[in-house]
Structures are given as structure tokens and as C-alpha cells.
Design an enzyme around this catalytic site. Structure first.
Site, short mmCIF file in Angstrom:
data_model
loop_
_atom_site.label_atom_id
_atom_site.label_comp_id
_atom_site.label_asym_id
_atom_site.label_seq_id
_atom_site.Cartn_x
_atom_site.Cartn_y
_atom_site.Cartn_z
N LYS A 1 45.29 38.20 48.35
CA LYS A 1 46.56 38.92 48.15
C LYS A 1 46.36 40.43 48.16
O LYS A 1 45.33 40.92 47.68
CB LYS A 1 47.18 38.53 46.80
CG LYS A 1 47.61 37.08 46.71
CD LYS A 1 48.17 36.81 45.33
CE LYS A 1 48.62 35.35 45.18
NZ LYS A 1 48.92 35.01 43.77
N ARG B 1 52.76 24.86 38.61
CA ARG B 1 54.18 24.74 38.97
C ARG B 1 54.34 23.52 39.87
O ARG B 1 53.95 22.44 39.52
CB ARG B 1 54.64 26.03 39.64
CG ARG B 1 54.59 27.24 38.72
CD ARG B 1 54.67 28.52 39.48
NE ARG B 1 53.57 28.59 40.42
CZ ARG B 1 53.24 29.65 41.12
NH1 ARG B 1 53.96 30.75 41.04
NH2 ARG B 1 52.20 29.64 41.94
N SER C 1 55.27 35.67 41.34
CA SER C 1 55.36 37.12 41.54
C SER C 1 55.73 37.42 42.99
O SER C 1 56.53 38.33 43.26
CB SER C 1 54.03 37.80 41.21
OG SER C 1 53.66 37.52 39.89
O1 PNS Z 1 47.63 34.67 40.02
P1 PNS Z 1 46.69 34.18 41.10
O2 PNS Z 1 46.66 35.12 42.28
O3 PNS Z 1 46.95 32.75 41.51
O4 PNS Z 1 45.23 34.18 40.39
C1 PNS Z 1 44.08 33.81 41.13
C2 PNS Z 1 42.83 34.35 40.44
C3 PNS Z 1 42.90 35.89 40.32
C4 PNS Z 1 42.71 33.75 39.05
C5 PNS Z 1 41.61 33.92 41.29
O5 PNS Z 1 41.70 34.46 42.59
C6 PNS Z 1 40.28 34.32 40.66
O6 PNS Z 1 39.78 33.61 39.81
N1 PNS Z 1 39.76 35.51 41.05
C7 PNS Z 1 38.51 36.02 40.50
C8 PNS Z 1 37.36 35.83 41.47
C9 PNS Z 1 36.79 34.42 41.34
O7 PNS Z 1 36.28 34.01 40.32
N2 PNS Z 1 36.89 33.66 42.46
C10 PNS Z 1 36.39 32.32 42.54
C11 PNS Z 1 37.44 31.28 42.28
S1 PNS Z 1 37.29 30.03 43.47
#
Ligand code: PNS
Length: 168
Positions: A41, A90, A128
Site C-alpha cells: 500500500k 471482516r 481505510s
Molecule cells: O492494515 P493492514 O494494511 O492490513 O496491515 C498489514 C500489516 C501492516 C499488519 C502487515 O503488512 C505487516 O505485518 N507489516 C509488517 C511487516 C511484516 O511483518 N510482514 C510480514 C507479514 S507476512
């Protein structure tokens, strides 16, 4: 002490996120809401802005802390002594992605549980991204966002549209 982390992009925090925060805060001694980077994103607000929004909307929750982190969630959880990752679920479309992330996080940190709270029915389709899209077309999003952040959100959407117009 049981500490959970609720990670997300929170770009910006919605009433759906706030509902999950309020419910999760009742289940743990401490809840850390952590603004993180989602590589898929492009954010409208900086990490600092999203953190400030969360501070203002969670001010009534004494066991909730706000943080941000640009690295891996599993590493953050380990460093901060979190036993559980909280996620909101959701519609069914969330499930596959969340299931995969939960497996990866557990592989990285086997001590870490992922706990999914189902969204309240009125927030089932709230995200969002949907709020940003609706607002960019001038729709009223005042029932979808916490009142504390509404004005700043609308201002950013307006500035964004003006910039896009000027680029044409
Ligand atoms: O609100 P979102 O965009 O669904 O949240 C996703 C999020 C930020 C929790 C996810 O992308 C994340 O955990 N990012 C941190 C990097 C990480 O640990 N990536 C590995 C997960 S497979």
C-alpha cells in the site's frame, strides 16, 4: 502481564479499527497499537501522522499504547514481550491473506499467537481504502471515522485532489 499487539496500516484509523481496539483492550493487560508498513500500500498519511491520530482517538483507553515500527511484526512482538497479535476479520475475503500472515508470523516466532476478532456487522465492509475512495468523490464519511480526525482527514483528501488537478 499479558501484552498484545494490534498491527495495521491505520491510514487512517476508522471506527472499525477503534471497535477492535476497545474490545481487545478488555482482553489483555496492555495493548500496543502499532502502525506498520504494508509493502502493498502507498500511504496517504505518514507513520507519525497515523500515530498522532491513534493517540487522539485512544486517549480514553488507559491500557492502550501507540507505537510505530518499520520492520517485521514478529520481531517487534518479540522485542516488546507480546504474546498475541490481534487482527480484525471482516468479510471472508480477509481470511486467506490473514491466515497466511498468521502462519508466517508463527514460523518467525513460534511463541506468538494470532487472535482474530470478528468485525461488528456495521463495520463488516469498512476499510481505510474504501473511506479514502468515498471521500475523494466527495461522499460523507463522518459516520465511518472518529470525529477527532475527521477535519484533518478531509483537508488531506482536498489537498490531494487539488494536487492531482494541478498535475493535469
Ligand atoms: O492494515 P493492514 O494494511 O492490513 O496491515 C498489514 C500489516 C501492516 C499488519 C502487515 O503488512 C505487516 O505485518 N507489516 C509488517 C511487516 C511484516 O511483518 N510482514 C510480514 C507479514 S507476512
Amino acid at each position: 502481564m499479558r501484552i498484545a499487539v494490534y498491527p495495521g496500516s491505520f491510514d487512517p484509523v476508522t471506527n472499525g479499527h477503534l471497535n477492535i481496539i476497545e474490545r481487545a483492550a478488555k482482553l489483555f493487560d496492555r495493548l500496543i497499537v502499532c502502525v506498520m508498513v504494508n509493502a502493498e500500500k502507498r500511504a496517504l498519511f505518514s507513520l507519525e501522522e497515523r500515530e498522532a491520530f491513534l493517540h487522539s482517538v485512544c486517549a480514553h483507553l488507559p491500557n492502550v499504547e501507540i507505537d510505530s515500527f518499520g520492520g517485521l511484526l514478529a520481531a517487534y512482538a518479540k522485542e516488546h514481550g507480546c504474546c498475541t497479535i490481534i487482527k480484525g476479520l471482516r468479510a471472508g475475503s480477509d481470511f486467506e491473506k490473514e491466515f497466511q500472515m498468521a502462519m508466517i508470523n508463527r514460523k518467525l516466532n513460534p511463541e506468538l499467537e494470532s487472535l482474530f476478532l470478528t468485525a461488528e456487522h456495521q463495520y463488516m465492509y469498512l476499510s481505510s481504502s474504501a473511506v479514502k475512495e468515498l471521500a475523494s468523490y466527495g461522499a460523507d464519511v463522518s459516520e465511518l471515522l472518529p470525529p477527532q480526525i475527521l477535519q484533518q482527514f478531509q483537508q488531506r483528501i482536498r489537498n490531494n485532489s487539488d494536487n492531482k488537478e494541478n498535475e493535469k
